[in-house]
Design a protein around this motif. Sequence first.
Motif, mmCIF file in Angstrom:
data_model
loop_
_atom_site.group_PDB
_atom_site.id
_atom_site.type_symbol
_atom_site.label_atom_id
_atom_site.label_comp_id
_atom_site.label_asym_id
_atom_site.label_seq_id
_atom_site.Cartn_x
_atom_site.Cartn_y
_atom_site.Cartn_z
ATOM 1 N N SER A 1 3.166 -6.987 -15.368
ATOM 2 C CA SER A 1 4.481 -7.382 -14.873
ATOM 3 C C SER A 1 4.349 -8.474 -13.810
ATOM 4 C CB SER A 1 5.226 -6.167 -14.297
ATOM 5 O OG SER A 1 4.621 -5.705 -13.104
ATOM 6 N N PHE A 2 3.253 -8.429 -13.031
ATOM 7 C CA PHE A 2 3.020 -9.463 -12.022
ATOM 8 C C PHE A 2 2.734 -10.806 -12.693
ATOM 9 C CE2 PHE A 2 0.416 -11.586 -8.698
ATOM 10 C CZ PHE A 2 1.313 -11.504 -7.649
ATOM 11 N N TYR A 3 1.979 -10.780 -13.802
ATOM 12 C CA TYR A 3 1.770 -12.011 -14.573
ATOM 13 C C TYR A 3 3.111 -12.605 -15.010
ATOM 14 C CZ TYR A 3 -3.278 -11.040 -15.236
ATOM 15 O OH TYR A 3 -4.618 -10.833 -15.053
ATOM 16 N N TYR B 1 7.916 -13.018 -4.579
ATOM 17 C CA TYR B 1 8.011 -11.903 -3.634
ATOM 18 C C TYR B 1 9.155 -10.965 -4.008
ATOM 19 C CZ TYR B 1 9.481 -9.477 0.616
ATOM 20 O OH TYR B 1 9.888 -8.529 1.507
ATOM 21 N N VAL B 2 10.330 -11.517 -4.225
ATOM 22 C CA VAL B 2 11.510 -10.694 -4.520
ATOM 23 C C VAL B 2 11.363 -9.996 -5.871
ATOM 24 C CG1 VAL B 2 13.997 -10.726 -4.958
ATOM 25 C CG2 VAL B 2 13.036 -12.086 -3.086
ATOM 26 N N ALA B 3 10.975 -10.760 -6.884
ATOM 27 C CA ALA B 3 10.905 -10.208 -8.240
ATOM 28 C C ALA B 3 9.784 -9.182 -8.382
ATOM 29 C CB ALA B 3 10.719 -11.338 -9.255
ATOM 30 N N SER B 4 8.640 -9.444 -7.768
ATOM 31 C CA SER B 4 7.538 -8.474 -7.891
ATOM 32 C C SER B 4 7.855 -7.196 -7.113
ATOM 33 C CB SER B 4 6.227 -9.087 -7.394
ATOM 34 O OG SER B 4 6.286 -9.396 -6.010
ATOM 35 N N GLY B 5 8.545 -7.334 -5.975
ATOM 36 C CA GLY B 5 8.961 -6.143 -5.241
ATOM 37 C C GLY B 5 9.915 -5.290 -6.049
ATOM 38 N N TRP B 6 10.742 -5.954 -6.868
ATOM 39 C CA TRP B 6 11.719 -5.231 -7.668
ATOM 40 C C TRP B 6 11.119 -4.684 -8.965
ATOM 41 C CZ3 TRP B 6 13.762 -7.041 -12.507
ATOM 42 C CH2 TRP B 6 14.746 -6.206 -13.030
ATOM 43 N N LEU B 7 10.270 -5.504 -9.616
ATOM 44 C CA LEU B 7 9.750 -5.132 -10.941
ATOM 45 C C LEU B 7 8.386 -4.456 -10.882
ATOM 46 C CD1 LEU B 7 10.147 -5.283 -14.023
ATOM 47 C CD2 LEU B 7 9.039 -7.531 -13.978
ATOM 48 N N THR B 8 7.458 -5.046 -10.111
ATOM 49 C CA THR B 8 6.063 -4.556 -10.103
ATOM 50 C C THR B 8 5.874 -3.369 -9.171
ATOM 51 O OG1 THR B 8 5.294 -6.811 -10.566
ATOM 52 C CG2 THR B 8 3.665 -5.219 -9.748
ATOM 53 N N TRP B 9 6.378 -3.503 -7.952
ATOM 54 C CA TRP B 9 6.171 -2.454 -6.951
ATOM 55 C C TRP B 9 7.481 -1.734 -6.605
ATOM 56 C CZ3 TRP B 9 3.239 -7.055 -6.145
ATOM 57 C CH2 TRP B 9 1.858 -6.880 -6.317
ATOM 58 N N ARG C 1 0.822 -1.212 0.000
ATOM 59 C CA ARG C 1 0.000 0.000 0.000
ATOM 60 C C ARG C 1 0.857 1.264 0.000
ATOM 61 N NH1 ARG C 1 0.316 -2.446 4.550
ATOM 62 N NH2 ARG C 1 0.871 -1.370 6.486
ATOM 63 N N ASP C 2 2.118 1.156 0.507
ATOM 64 C CA ASP C 2 2.998 2.324 0.498
ATOM 65 C C ASP C 2 3.525 2.625 -0.902
ATOM 66 O OD1 ASP C 2 4.379 -0.119 0.635
ATOM 67 O OD2 ASP C 2 6.161 0.809 1.499
ATOM 68 N N ARG C 3 3.340 1.682 -1.838
ATOM 69 C CA ARG C 3 3.752 1.889 -3.237
ATOM 70 C C ARG C 3 2.585 1.596 -4.173
ATOM 71 N NH1 ARG C 3 8.996 -2.153 -2.993
ATOM 72 N NH2 ARG C 3 9.326 -1.997 -0.747
ATOM 73 N N GLN C 4 1.386 1.785 -3.680
ATOM 74 C CA GLN C 4 0.178 1.370 -4.391
ATOM 75 C C GLN C 4 0.112 1.939 -5.806
ATOM 76 O OE1 GLN C 4 -3.380 2.181 -2.208
ATOM 77 N NE2 GLN C 4 -4.660 0.885 -3.481
ATOM 78 N N LEU C 5 -0.204 1.066 -6.751
ATOM 79 C CA LEU C 5 -0.311 1.456 -8.154
ATOM 80 C C LEU C 5 -1.754 1.826 -8.471
ATOM 81 C CD1 LEU C 5 1.825 -1.459 -9.662
ATOM 82 C CD2 LEU C 5 2.586 0.866 -9.149
ATOM 83 N N LYS C 6 -1.922 2.893 -9.263
ATOM 84 C CA LYS C 6 -3.254 3.348 -9.631
ATOM 85 C C LYS C 6 -3.295 3.721 -11.106
ATOM 86 C CE LYS C 6 -4.161 5.209 -4.981
ATOM 87 N NZ LYS C 6 -4.504 6.409 -4.184
ATOM 88 N N GLY C 7 -4.494 3.742 -11.661
ATOM 89 C CA GLY C 7 -4.655 4.150 -13.052
ATOM 90 C C GLY C 7 -3.951 3.214 -14.026
ATOM 91 N N PHE C 8 -3.270 3.814 -15.001
ATOM 92 C CA PHE C 8 -2.558 3.010 -15.994
ATOM 93 C C PHE C 8 -1.419 2.223 -15.358
ATOM 94 C CE2 PHE C 8 -4.392 6.243 -18.914
ATOM 95 C CZ PHE C 8 -5.079 5.371 -19.752
ATOM 96 N N ALA C 9 -0.850 2.742 -14.275
ATOM 97 C CA ALA C 9 0.227 2.026 -13.583
ATOM 98 C C ALA C 9 -0.286 0.705 -13.018
ATOM 99 C CB ALA C 9 0.797 2.889 -12.467
ATOM 100 N N TRP C 10 -1.585 0.671 -12.653
ATOM 101 C CA TRP C 10 -2.175 -0.567 -12.138
ATOM 102 C C TRP C 10 -2.161 -1.646 -13.219
ATOM 103 C CZ3 TRP C 10 -5.887 -4.277 -12.685
ATOM 104 C CH2 TRP C 10 -6.307 -4.967 -11.537
ATOM 105 N N ILE C 11 -2.513 -1.262 -14.433
ATOM 106 C CA ILE C 11 -2.536 -2.232 -15.542
ATOM 107 C C ILE C 11 -1.124 -2.716 -15.845
ATOM 108 C CG2 ILE C 11 -3.110 -2.553 -17.978
ATOM 109 C CD1 ILE C 11 -5.298 -0.414 -17.590
ATOM 110 N N GLY C 12 -0.171 -1.786 -15.915
ATOM 111 C CA GLY C 12 1.214 -2.181 -16.163
ATOM 112 C C GLY C 12 1.751 -3.071 -15.064
ATOM 113 N N GLY C 13 1.387 -2.761 -13.825
ATOM 114 C CA GLY C 13 1.816 -3.595 -12.706
ATOM 115 C C GLY C 13 1.232 -4.988 -12.778
ATOM 116 N N LEU C 14 -0.026 -5.094 -13.184
ATOM 117 C CA LEU C 14 -0.659 -6.402 -13.321
ATOM 118 C C LEU C 14 0.058 -7.248 -14.362
ATOM 119 C CD1 LEU C 14 -2.955 -8.391 -12.710
ATOM 120 C CD2 LEU C 14 -4.344 -7.195 -14.431
#
Length: 375
Positions: free
Chosen positions: A322-324, A364-372, A307-320
């Motif tokens: 990258s999470f995939y 956990y490690v990769a999503s923290g580095w790439l997604t969030w 939540r301290d790096r919460q993605l919103k808007g278009f960043a939410w889609i890009g984050g999703l």
Amino acid sequence: MLHQAVELQTIAREAPLQLSVVIPTLNEAGNVKPLLEKLGIALAGIEWEAIFVDDGSTDGTPELLTGIAQSDRRVRMVRRIGRRGLSSAVVEGALASTTPIVAVIDADLQHDERILPDLFRAISDQGHELAIGTRYAGNGSTGEWAESRLKISRFATALAGPIMKTRLSDPMSGFFAVRRDVLLEAAPRLSNVGYKILLDLVASMPRPLKVAEVGYTFGTRQHGASKLDEMVALEYVELLLDKTVGRFVPVKLVQFGAVGMLGVGVHLLLLDLALNALGLAFAWSQAAAVVGAMTFNFALNNRFTYRDRQLKGFAWIGGLLSFYLVCSLGAVANVGIGSLVYDQFHGWWIAGIAGAIVGSVWNYVASGWLTWTRR
């Protein structure tokens, strides 16, 4: 007479500050002036300053404080950009002070500023290291709280017991004074999570503190909106986790794992729905369940774990997306490590656990580095 007046003004300006009152703010424009007026009355005879720490208010609070500070040297402001959290705000405000004693009070006028002199003197004159305003001892009261809120507060207080090295009647209090050197001693160990800075302080100290408690009646908010929501409860649990298992396992990894376990349930639910209710082939059902579970995990982690790096808007889609990608590679790692362990030990359950652990840690490690990643 004029000469004496000038002399008195000079002495007043040269008198050293005795107390810094740290006041975290987030959209408290309607409360700033009334609070300063109340502090001026309550702290008469004490050399004090107010340090407001603003976390990105959008209601004009920073601009109002800027105007006040230009004409009143007792008022200062620390303006934070891109950072939020009451505990960390208090720490930053205290570190910006130079007085021997630091007090903390909310900006919403719910704390009774009239006991500040008692808190101050408990430290300056009576030798205590910490003095807290309590709702649960002496003549303290929660005021107009509903029974449900009182029960929640008492339950939270009970949960705090095992991690406190100093026994307090009201560890949830956000109204206290502390010797600045004591706060500095605790600072490297503070979690800086959520709203409960007092609990964080007494749990972080390596030794018990000499404490005084002063009762007060909790007031009602007059202006602005309450900051209490589900995040306050979540951050409280996060603080408890950090003080218990945080030295061994990162708290975010625990949260990430908890979301992952919920995701397993979502996966099975979607698989059953696609396979048995919609009549899809297993391969298609499994694929839909995987995508659905990954989407669920991403949304929940984005809302709570990160939540301290919460993605919103278009960043939410890009984050999703990258999470995939991260989770797909995690699945490959899961299968690869699991197969390797199975070839060596021929125990399917050992191989399954090993693969799941490696896959989860990778995610956990990769999503923290790439997604969030912090931007």
